[in-house]
Design an enzyme around this catalytic site. Structure first.
Site, short mmCIF file in Angstrom:
data_model
loop_
_atom_site.label_atom_id
_atom_site.label_comp_id
_atom_site.label_asym_id
_atom_site.label_seq_id
_atom_site.Cartn_x
_atom_site.Cartn_y
_atom_site.Cartn_z
CE LYS A 176 -6.16 9.19 7.94
NZ LYS A 176 -6.80 8.14 8.75
CE LYS A 213 -2.97 2.79 3.09
NZ LYS A 213 -3.78 2.86 4.31
CG ASP A 257 -9.54 7.97 6.70
OD1 ASP A 257 -8.48 7.86 6.03
OD2 ASP A 257 -9.57 8.24 7.91
CD GLU A 306 -6.46 5.41 2.58
OE1 GLU A 306 -7.42 5.53 3.38
OE2 GLU A 306 -5.30 5.21 2.96
NE ARG A 338 -10.59 -0.81 4.29
CZ ARG A 338 -11.16 -0.91 5.49
NH1 ARG A 338 -12.33 -1.52 5.62
NH2 ARG A 338 -10.57 -0.40 6.54
CG ASP A 353 -1.60 5.58 4.91
OD1 ASP A 353 -1.42 4.55 5.57
OD2 ASP A 353 -2.70 5.90 4.41
N1 BES Z 1 -3.86 4.95 6.90
C1 BES Z 1 -4.97 4.74 7.76
C2 BES Z 1 -4.63 3.80 8.94
C3 BES Z 1 -3.64 4.32 9.94
C4 BES Z 1 -4.08 5.00 11.06
C5 BES Z 1 -2.30 4.07 9.79
C6 BES Z 1 -3.16 5.45 12.00
C7 BES Z 1 -1.39 4.52 10.74
C8 BES Z 1 -1.82 5.21 11.85
C9 BES Z 1 -6.12 4.12 6.98
O1 BES Z 1 -6.21 4.51 5.66
C10 BES Z 1 -7.36 4.56 7.65
O2 BES Z 1 -7.64 5.73 7.65
N2 BES Z 1 -8.11 3.63 8.22
C11 BES Z 1 -9.30 3.93 8.91
C12 BES Z 1 -10.34 2.92 8.50
C13 BES Z 1 -11.74 3.29 8.91
C14 BES Z 1 -12.21 4.51 8.15
C15 BES Z 1 -12.64 2.12 8.63
C16 BES Z 1 -9.01 3.87 10.40
O3 BES Z 1 -8.20 3.04 10.81
O4 BES Z 1 -9.56 4.68 11.14
ZN ZN Z 2 -4.47 5.08 4.77
MN MN Z 3 -7.32 6.29 5.45
#
Ligand code: BES
Ligand code: ZN
Ligand code: MN
Length: 498
Positions: free
Chosen positions: A274, A262, A344, A346, A348, A285
């Protein structure tokens, strides 16, 4: 920093590092130095709490009768517990302790230890490797660094009998360290410098090691039907890229192994924006993609006898007039449709197309993907283990073992139909979120819908790609997590085969 391995000859200046076994037992060089200094070392041990336990240190400054300016005694524990990692950590800690001390050169003595779990050549090479890994710094943007803010140490020399064999072992390890450093650099770069096209350009530099690099632009991806990946990047001024790297180290008939990353070069969350505080962390990321690129560099650099594919999906997730909206429905390369309920979620979406493309085109023996996929994995496992999800027990075992060996540990979490149901959707084939519960698992279930029969594992590295606290061989910041364990996976099971 210059790192060398040479035949034992005690230095007349700088710091000298020697190992001490549990119980305060000096090794051969230690005994010799103790005699030369009229017992200064054993006296120092007696007068302190230092027992030679692993991780303990005792510093003796300017001992009379010894050429070096100081002697550092490193506790290495019981002989039978000494492994490669022990050696790496001793050298890494030594360097970190002395980095800003004013000492310019460090000599690390590698005396033979009866009963240790590492042979002489590999032991000495591991000391050099530990020093190399610990020497990493990312200070290219600190234009006002004073000399006194920079490390004083400029050279580390490992003193070992049979140094030629150790130097040979170190060559491969040094190549792995270069891969780790590349990942750390990529992860540390800010998103105004590192965006999909500039990261693709970094991938192209691997060509000089013999890696074939192909870059697919948005037009090519659109033709392939990669609507999931492209939807994420559509709000960005930067063009999305898919980079394919190929290392052919084995015969043409050997099926390749594949690693997929990713690479969200910045994740604002998109329209599902966010919160502001901490958003700067989302420059890393792309840590999964960074690990894949560094791994390719490591494998090519040490000329691994395996055929390896690295694929990274590179996008920037931005809010914009053209950005994807919550409620949008996209069609992935697999033909499956996805309702985007949170822009967010994204990573996946990027991986759905990258995984499908990889298995479809290369028919690999296995696929392992790495992704900073969910915040939830940090809630589950903190920063100690990465999350492991897989459809294959054997691959899991191999990954867990490799992880233990290099101290990049994984912990398996479940994949089941009951979790899979949570991403069913009323108006498309699936939705891209499964609700608050078990967030890391439903994300993994989503990925699994893009994997056919091939053995596959997903590593959620959101908790391990970046460290706020350093370790002996991993300074704080971008860790390069995954490069060493996946290199070890390949070395243990996928080289020199049919
Ligand atoms: N890149 C983030 C996950 C992340 C969060 C990595 C904190 C490192 C530190 C990912 O794209 C994301 O935003 N995931 C969301 C998913 C949710 C919207 C279902 C999350 O983890 O809040
Ligand atoms: Zn992300
Ligand atoms: Mn995200």
């Amino acid at each position: 920093m210059k790192i060398t391995i040479s035949e034992p000859k005690l230095p007349n200046s700088g710091a000298l590092v020697i190992g001490v076994l549990k119980g305060g037992t000096l090794l051969s060089t230690g005994k010799q130095l103790d005699k030369a200094s009229k017992g200064a070392l054993s006296k120092a041990i007696k007068g302190s709490r230092f027992t030679g336990g692993r991780g303990q240190w005792l510093d003796v400054i300017a001992p009379a009768g010894i050429g070096a300016d100081r002697v550092l005694m490193a506790g290495i524990g019981e002989a039978k517990t000494i492994k490669r990692e022990t050696m790496e950590n001793v050298a890494g800690s030594a360097l970190q302790r002395l980095a800003g001390s004013g000492v310019k050169t460090i000599s690390i003595v590698c005396d033979p230890v009866k009963g240790a779990k590492v042979d002489a050549a590999l032991g000495a090479a591991s000391l050099a490797y530990g020093a190399r890994l610990a020497s990493y710094r990312f200070d290219k943007y600190r234009t006002k660094l004073k000399a006194t803010d920079k490390p004083s140490v400029t050279a580390v020399n490992v003193l070992a009998k049979g140094s030629a064999a150790a130097r040979k072992e170190f060559k491969s390890l040094d190549a792995i360290a270069s891969g780790v450093f590349m990942t750390r650099d990529l992860v540390s770069e800010p998103a105004n410098v590192l965006y999909p096209e500039s990261m693709a350009k970094e991938c192209r530099t691997l060509a000089k090691l013999g890696v074939k690099v192909e870059v697919l632009n948005e037009a090519r991806m659109a033709k392939l039907g990669m609507g999931a990946l492209l939807g994420v990047g559509q709000g960005s001024r930067r063009e999305s890229q898919l980079v394919v790297m190929r290392w052919q180290g084995a015969g043409a008939r050997t099926k390749p192994v594949a690693f997929v990353g990713k690479g969200v070069t910045f994740d604002t969350g998109g329209i599902s924006l966010k919160p502001g505080p901490g958003m700067e962390m989302m420059k890393w990321d792309m840590g999964g993609a960074g690990a894949v690129v560094g791994l390719m560099k490591a494998l090519a650099g040490r000329k691994a006898k395996a055929n390896v594919i690295g694929v990274v999906g590179l996008v920037e997730n931005m809010p914009d007039g053209n950005a994807q909206r919550p409620g949008d429905i996209v069609t992935s390369m697999s033909g499956q449709t996805i309702e985007i309920l949170n822009t967010d979620a994204e990573g996946r979406l990027v991986l759905a197309d990258a995984l499908w493309y990889t298995q479809d085109r290369f028919k690999p023996q296995f696929m392992v993907n790495l992704a900073t996929l969910t915040g939830a994995i940090i809630i589950s496992l903190g920063h100690e283990h990465a999350g492991l999800f897989s459809n294959d027990d054997k691959l899991c075992r191999q990954l867990s073992e490799a992880g233990e060996e290099v101290d990049e540990k994984v912990w398996r979490l479940p994949l089941t139909d009951a979790y899979d149901k949570k991403i069913n959707c009323a108006i498309a084939d699936m939705k891209n979120i499964g609700g608050r519960d078990a967030g890391s698992i439903t994300a993994a279930q989503f990925l699994q819908r893009y994997v056919n029969k091939v053995p596959w594992a997903h590593l959620d590295i959101a908790g391990t790609a970046w460290a706020d606290k350093g370790k002996p061989t991993v300074p704080k910041g971008g860790t390069g997590w995954g490069v060493r364990m996946l290199d070890r996976l390949v070395a243990n099971h996928y080289e020199g085969g049919k």
